[in-house]
Motif scaffolding. Structure first.
Motif, short mmCIF file in Angstrom:
data_model
loop_
_atom_site.label_atom_id
_atom_site.label_comp_id
_atom_site.label_asym_id
_atom_site.label_seq_id
_atom_site.Cartn_x
_atom_site.Cartn_y
_atom_site.Cartn_z
N ILE A 14 0.85 -1.19 0.00
CA ILE A 14 0.00 0.00 0.00
C ILE A 14 0.89 1.24 0.00
N GLY A 15 0.66 2.12 -0.95
CA GLY A 15 1.40 3.37 -0.99
C GLY A 15 2.90 3.21 -1.19
N ASP A 44 -7.33 2.60 3.02
CA ASP A 44 -5.97 3.17 2.95
C ASP A 44 -5.40 3.02 1.54
N ALA A 48 -4.19 5.98 -1.07
CA ALA A 48 -2.85 5.98 -1.68
C ALA A 48 -2.95 6.05 -3.19
N ALA A 51 -3.90 9.59 -4.31
CA ALA A 51 -2.78 10.53 -4.17
C ALA A 51 -1.75 10.34 -5.28
N ALA A 52 -1.59 9.08 -5.74
CA ALA A 52 -0.59 8.80 -6.76
C ALA A 52 -1.09 9.09 -8.17
N GLY A 188 5.07 5.46 -6.00
CA GLY A 188 4.44 4.77 -4.88
C GLY A 188 2.96 5.06 -4.81
N GLY A 189 2.15 4.03 -4.66
CA GLY A 189 0.71 4.19 -4.58
C GLY A 189 0.00 3.99 -5.91
N ASN A 192 -1.54 -0.80 -5.69
CA ASN A 192 -1.67 -1.28 -4.33
C ASN A 192 -2.25 -2.69 -4.39
#
Length: 264
Positions: A14-15, A44, A48, A51-52, A188-189, A192
């Motif tokens: 995750i993330g 979560d 993530a 955000a990515a 990252g993210g 996931n």
């Protein structure tokens, strides 16, 4: 001197990190203790992915192709490890080849799926492909590696971010893939990967209001999941668990039509 080997722990992805489930739970699969994701882990992972998304969707198409090809290179270097965690070398090699195939489409999607449309007036009219957004994927149970790659790659090549639920009975190949993704150039993210019980995780992913599309290719009975997806009008995709085509990519794209006056 005799020693006890250090046993590998299989965690969530995750993330860009490898957390244990917030619930602390595990379950046994393929002779290993594997993290059992919870509803909060799903939430979560979606946070993530959201955000990515701007960074991955905002990358040039050529760069996305380069990044996916780099993932294929890293998988090729660990082919024996992947072969041991799926049905064998043939499946592992097929997963690598499939990723290379989709990577090659990255900078060709606009030409292949977009259009310059004829209109009766002094205007240009263009249709342009864009990513749908955050995509939830229920990966096929079999084949464990190629099935996951076959659903991840078409979503990623168009610029989407992904939350994937791995095969419940054969999750180890998915965690191995996560280790490759974590050390690649993928932000990252962007991907996931959750392991755990599908009957627990799938409804949470289908009903999440910040997920834009749902891939049910690995689901045998998706009627209830489709009902949950309808709450925020998610796009629902049913692709081939182990196939490749341009159509698999377009299932994760939206098409925007733009008008522009000629000569201005």
């Amino acid at each position: 001197m005799s020693r006890l080997p250090v046993k590998k722990t299989y965690k969530l992805f995750i993330g860009g990190a490898f957390p244990r489930s917030e619930s602390g739970r595990t379950y046994e699969a393929e002779g290993q203790n594997v993290a059992r994701a919870s509803r909060k882990d799903v939430r979560d992972a979606v946070v993530a992915a959201r955000a990515a998304l701007p960074k991955w969707a905002g990358a040039t198409a050529y760069n996305r192709g380069q990044v996916l090809y780099r993932v294929a290179e890293m998988m090729e270097a660990r082919l024996d490890e992947f072969a041991a965690l799926c049905t064998g070398e043939d499946e592992a090699a097929r997963a690598v080849d499939r990723l290379v195939w989709y990577a090659g489409w990255a900078d060709k999607l606009a030409q292949a799926t977009g259009a310059s449309n004829p209109v009766a007036g002094p205007y240009f009219n263009f249709t342009i492909p864009e990513p749908t957004g955050v995509v939830g994927i229920l990966a096929p149970a079999e084949p464990p590696l190629t099935g996951l790659v076959s659903r991840l790659a078409p979503a990623l090549v168009g610029g989407n971010a992904v939350v994937a639920v791995a095969s419940e009975s054969h999750p180890l190949a998915a965690v191995e893939l996560a280790e490759v993704l974590a050390t690649s150039d993928l932000p990252g993210g962007t991907v996931n990967i959750l392991t755990g019980f599908r009957e627990e995780l799938a409804p949470q992913l289908a009903g999440h209001l910040d997920v834009n599309a749902l891939d049910l290719s690995g689901s045998d009975d998706g009627a209830e999941l489709e009902r949950l997806a309808a709450d925020n009008v998610k796009r629902v995709v049913r692709g081939r668990p182990d196939g490749q085509s341009l159509r698999e990519i377009t299932g994760f794209l939206e098409f925007k039509t733009v008008w522009h006056p000629i000569g201005q």
